[in-house]
Design a protein around this motif. Sequence first.
Motif, PDB file in Angstrom:
ATOM      1  N   GLU A  70       0.717  -1.092  -0.060  1.00  0.00           N
ATOM      2  CA  GLU A  70      -0.028   0.077  -0.008  1.00  0.00           C
ATOM      3  C   GLU A  70       0.920   1.268   0.009  1.00  0.00           C
ATOM      4  O   GLU A  70       2.069   1.245   0.358  1.00  0.00           O
ATOM      5  CB  GLU A  70      -1.055  -0.063   1.185  1.00  0.00           C
ATOM      6  CG  GLU A  70      -1.953  -1.169   1.238  1.00  0.00           C
ATOM      7  CD  GLU A  70      -2.731  -1.210   2.280  1.00  0.00           C
ATOM      8  OE1 GLU A  70      -3.929  -1.484   2.398  1.00  0.00           O
ATOM      9  OE2 GLU A  70      -2.415  -0.343   3.630  1.00  0.00           O
ATOM     10  N   PHE A  71       0.241   2.282  -0.559  1.00  0.00           N
ATOM     11  CA  PHE A  71       0.946   3.502  -0.287  1.00  0.00           C
ATOM     12  C   PHE A  71       0.262   4.484   0.720  1.00  0.00           C
ATOM     13  O   PHE A  71      -0.848   4.186   1.218  1.00  0.00           O
ATOM     14  CB  PHE A  71       0.417   4.545  -1.601  1.00  0.00           C
ATOM     15  CG  PHE A  71       1.198   3.743  -3.051  1.00  0.00           C
ATOM     16  CD1 PHE A  71       2.380   4.576  -3.439  1.00  0.00           C
ATOM     17  CD2 PHE A  71       0.668   2.799  -3.783  1.00  0.00           C
ATOM     18  CE1 PHE A  71       3.022   3.971  -4.613  1.00  0.00           C
ATOM     19  CE2 PHE A  71       1.129   2.448  -4.794  1.00  0.00           C
ATOM     20  CZ  PHE A  71       2.437   2.874  -5.303  1.00  0.00           C
ATOM     21  N   ALA A  72       1.015   5.475   1.331  1.00  0.00           N
ATOM     22  CA  ALA A  72       0.621   6.584   2.380  1.00  0.00           C
ATOM     23  C   ALA A  72       1.307   7.588   2.312  1.00  0.00           C
ATOM     24  O   ALA A  72       2.465   7.615   1.933  1.00  0.00           O
ATOM     25  CB  ALA A  72       0.711   5.888   3.654  1.00  0.00           C
ATOM     26  N   ILE A  73       0.750   8.767   2.854  1.00  0.00           N
ATOM     27  CA  ILE A  73       1.635  10.087   2.795  1.00  0.00           C
ATOM     28  C   ILE A  73       2.066   9.923   4.272  1.00  0.00           C
ATOM     29  O   ILE A  73       1.395   9.830   5.205  1.00  0.00           O
ATOM     30  CB  ILE A  73       0.595  11.260   2.892  1.00  0.00           C
ATOM     31  CG1 ILE A  73      -0.125  11.126   1.048  1.00  0.00           C
ATOM     32  CG2 ILE A  73       1.274  12.434   3.209  1.00  0.00           C
ATOM     33  CD1 ILE A  73      -1.138  12.290   1.074  1.00  0.00           C
ATOM     34  N   MET A  74       3.543  10.203   4.210  1.00  0.00           N
ATOM     35  CA  MET A  74       4.237  10.053   5.477  1.00  0.00           C
ATOM     36  C   MET A  74       5.170  11.235   5.682  1.00  0.00           C
ATOM     37  O   MET A  74       5.773  11.847   4.711  1.00  0.00           O
ATOM     38  CB  MET A  74       5.186   8.523   5.569  1.00  0.00           C
ATOM     39  CG  MET A  74       4.286   7.586   5.438  1.00  0.00           C
ATOM     40  SD  MET A  74       5.210   6.018   5.357  1.00  0.00           S
ATOM     41  CE  MET A  74       4.119   4.762   4.812  1.00  0.00           C
ATOM     42  N   THR A  75       5.504  11.621   6.655  1.00  0.00           N
ATOM     43  CA  THR A  75       6.340  12.642   7.208  1.00  0.00           C
ATOM     44  C   THR A  75       7.749  11.931   7.412  1.00  0.00           C
ATOM     45  O   THR A  75       7.613  10.926   8.371  1.00  0.00           O
ATOM     46  CB  THR A  75       5.744  13.367   8.381  1.00  0.00           C
ATOM     47  OG1 THR A  75       4.545  14.059   7.892  1.00  0.00           O
ATOM     48  CG2 THR A  75       6.854  14.560   8.709  1.00  0.00           C
ATOM     49  N   CYS A  76       8.791  12.533   6.990  1.00  0.00           N
ATOM     50  CA  CYS A  76      10.042  12.169   7.520  1.00  0.00           C
ATOM     51  C   CYS A  76      10.460  12.829   9.078  1.00  0.00           C
ATOM     52  O   CYS A  76      10.387  13.963   8.899  1.00  0.00           O
ATOM     53  CB  CYS A  76      11.104  12.814   6.566  1.00  0.00           C
ATOM     54  SG  CYS A  76      13.021  12.335   6.967  1.00  0.00           S
ATOM     55  N   VAL A  77      10.933  11.807  10.047  1.00  0.00           N
ATOM     56  CA  VAL A  77      11.447  12.165  10.882  1.00  0.00           C
ATOM     57  C   VAL A  77      12.756  12.239  11.038  1.00  0.00           C
ATOM     58  O   VAL A  77      13.499  12.958  12.032  1.00  0.00           O
ATOM     59  CB  VAL A  77      10.691  11.204  12.117  1.00  0.00           C
ATOM     60  CG1 VAL A  77       9.267  11.414  12.104  1.00  0.00           C
ATOM     61  CG2 VAL A  77      11.191   9.666  11.833  1.00  0.00           C
ATOM     62  N   GLN A  78      13.634  11.699  10.404  1.00  0.00           N
ATOM     63  CA  GLN A  78      15.097  11.841  10.230  1.00  0.00           C
ATOM     64  C   GLN A  78      15.685  11.507   9.063  1.00  0.00           C
ATOM     65  O   GLN A  78      15.326  10.354   8.342  1.00  0.00           O
ATOM     66  CB  GLN A  78      15.694  10.711  11.144  1.00  0.00           C
ATOM     67  CG  GLN A  78      17.103  10.993  11.539  1.00  0.00           C
ATOM     68  CD  GLN A  78      17.690   9.958  12.678  1.00  0.00           C
ATOM     69  OE1 GLN A  78      17.009   8.921  13.043  1.00  0.00           O
ATOM     70  NE2 GLN A  78      18.684  10.232  13.169  1.00  0.00           N
ATOM     71  N   SER A  79      16.499  12.361   8.453  1.00  0.00           N
ATOM     72  CA  SER A  79      17.251  11.960   7.011  1.00  0.00           C
ATOM     73  C   SER A  79      18.725  11.717   7.531  1.00  0.00           C
ATOM     74  O   SER A  79      19.510  12.604   7.834  1.00  0.00           O
ATOM     75  CB  SER A  79      16.829  13.044   6.174  1.00  0.00           C
ATOM     76  OG  SER A  79      17.311  12.746   4.892  1.00  0.00           O
ATOM     77  N   LEU A  80      19.376  10.643   6.773  1.00  0.00           N
ATOM     78  CA  LEU A  80      20.510  10.364   7.211  1.00  0.00           C
ATOM     79  C   LEU A  80      21.099   9.748   5.614  1.00  0.00           C
ATOM     80  O   LEU A  80      20.359   9.689   4.845  1.00  0.00           O
ATOM     81  CB  LEU A  80      20.680   9.104   7.777  1.00  0.00           C
ATOM     82  CG  LEU A  80      20.376   9.169   9.217  1.00  0.00           C
ATOM     83  CD1 LEU A  80      20.102   7.762   9.794  1.00  0.00           C
ATOM     84  CD2 LEU A  80      21.028  10.077  10.110  1.00  0.00           C
ATOM     85  N   PRO A  81      22.521  10.001   5.411  1.00  0.00           N
ATOM     86  CA  PRO A  81      23.130  10.015   4.160  1.00  0.00           C
ATOM     87  C   PRO A  81      22.554   8.449   3.690  1.00  0.00           C
ATOM     88  O   PRO A  81      22.577   8.059   2.351  1.00  0.00           O
ATOM     89  CB  PRO A  81      24.716   9.937   4.276  1.00  0.00           C
ATOM     90  CG  PRO A  81      24.766  10.360   5.799  1.00  0.00           C
ATOM     91  CD  PRO A  81      23.474  10.126   6.538  1.00  0.00           C
ATOM     92  N   THR A  82      22.422   7.387   4.588  1.00  0.00           N
ATOM     93  CA  THR A  82      21.881   5.982   3.879  1.00  0.00           C
ATOM     94  C   THR A  82      20.552   5.921   3.572  1.00  0.00           C
ATOM     95  O   THR A  82      20.072   4.857   2.959  1.00  0.00           O
ATOM     96  CB  THR A  82      22.307   4.812   5.047  1.00  0.00           C
ATOM     97  OG1 THR A  82      21.838   5.376   6.396  1.00  0.00           O
ATOM     98  CG2 THR A  82      23.996   4.782   5.314  1.00  0.00           C
ATOM     99  N   GLY A  83      19.735   6.707   4.232  1.00  0.00           N
ATOM    100  CA  GLY A  83      18.415   6.783   4.124  1.00  0.00           C
ATOM    101  C   GLY A  83      17.473   7.796   4.993  1.00  0.00           C
ATOM    102  O   GLY A  83      17.948   8.366   5.888  1.00  0.00           O
ATOM    103  N   ALA A  84      16.371   7.422   5.030  1.00  0.00           N
ATOM    104  CA  ALA A  84      15.315   8.308   5.576  1.00  0.00           C
ATOM    105  C   ALA A  84      14.403   7.381   6.526  1.00  0.00           C
ATOM    106  O   ALA A  84      13.979   6.343   6.000  1.00  0.00           O
ATOM    107  CB  ALA A  84      14.523   9.275   4.781  1.00  0.00           C
ATOM    108  N   PHE A  85      14.069   7.940   7.675  1.00  0.00           N
ATOM    109  CA  PHE A  85      13.086   7.249   8.571  1.00  0.00           C
ATOM    110  C   PHE A  85      11.684   8.252   8.340  1.00  0.00           C
ATOM    111  O   PHE A  85      11.811   9.402   8.808  1.00  0.00           O
ATOM    112  CB  PHE A  85      13.497   7.239   9.998  1.00  0.00           C
ATOM    113  CG  PHE A  85      14.417   6.199  10.109  1.00  0.00           C
ATOM    114  CD1 PHE A  85      14.255   4.732  10.512  1.00  0.00           C
ATOM    115  CD2 PHE A  85      16.022   6.565  10.100  1.00  0.00           C
ATOM    116  CE1 PHE A  85      15.305   3.863  10.804  1.00  0.00           C
ATOM    117  CE2 PHE A  85      17.006   5.654  10.143  1.00  0.00           C
ATOM    118  CZ  PHE A  85      16.708   4.477  10.402  1.00  0.00           C
ATOM    119  N   MET A  86      10.513   7.358   8.163  1.00  0.00           N
ATOM    120  CA  MET A  86       9.359   7.879   8.005  1.00  0.00           C
ATOM    121  C   MET A  86       8.496   7.491   9.016  1.00  0.00           C
ATOM    122  O   MET A  86       8.340   6.355   9.558  1.00  0.00           O
ATOM    123  CB  MET A  86       8.938   7.452   6.646  1.00  0.00           C
ATOM    124  CG  MET A  86       9.855   7.707   5.461  1.00  0.00           C
ATOM    125  SD  MET A  86      10.475   9.487   5.121  1.00  0.00           S
ATOM    126  CE  MET A  86       8.906  10.041   4.365  1.00  0.00           C
TER     127      MET A  86
END
Length: 277
Positions: A70-86
């Motif tokens: 499924e898809f969802a609209i999510m907010t990024c809580v942390q962005s790192l060089p390796t990736g992002a946490f949503m």
Amino acid sequence: MNIGKTQLLKIAEKNYSGLFLEDAEGERAFLPKIFASEDAEIGDEMEVFVYQDDDKLKATTEKPNAEVGEFAIMTCVQSLPTGAFMDWGIIKDLFVPYKQQKAKIIEGKRYLVYVYVDEFLDLITGTTRYKRNPHYENLPLQRGEKVHLMVAGESELGWNVVINKQYIGLIYTSDVYKKLFPLSEEVGFIKSIREDGKIDVSLQPEGYENIDEFQKIILDKLEINYGLLYLSDQSTPEEIKDELQMSKKNFKKAIGGLYRDKKIEILEDKIKLIAEA
């Protein structure tokens, strides 16, 4: 165990920190005490969402914004060089690897994210890279069906949208009669489903059988404007679109029906609401 899905599991064991839940094959997931009911007993069934945390299966009674597939609209809580946490609605954030980002994800901003299980790592993962429906055979959609839409973004042909959190569709520019914005949520209608899985969507129902919706919009607008609406057969499609968010074709059908029902008068440059006796 259906990873990334909400399911019914049976309580197999209790301890001071939570519950061990088990599926029919004996595979277990741990439910922390904060999500467990005090009166839960061994053998009881619970509806939970199962996810991975440090290579272990865990469960939660929280409802994620999107499950696997499924898809969802999510907010990024942390962005790192390796990736992002949503933030996807549960206690553990969803990881979107850098290679799965269409453009660099920025902390605090909202994105449309697809949830899937990485076939190499066998981990629940998010991505903002998607082009078409992964499965397009036997789609559970019918022409004319009313659906929920999340607007992905504008393209050369119109606006890409996500249908019912699962399928990618397109609203052609000619079918857009209102302002759309990326990540906005709308109501739409299935226009056609092609053999290659591409889905065309409209913001308005088609055909005379749905004309009541357009008539209601016009009557509501007349009530707000003290019984007068400065639109007519001579109005341009753009004028009608700006005022009523409908096509000129549907406008003409609607006012024709309202005129026959003696609810409006059609004048040279406007329509007028007929007061009830």
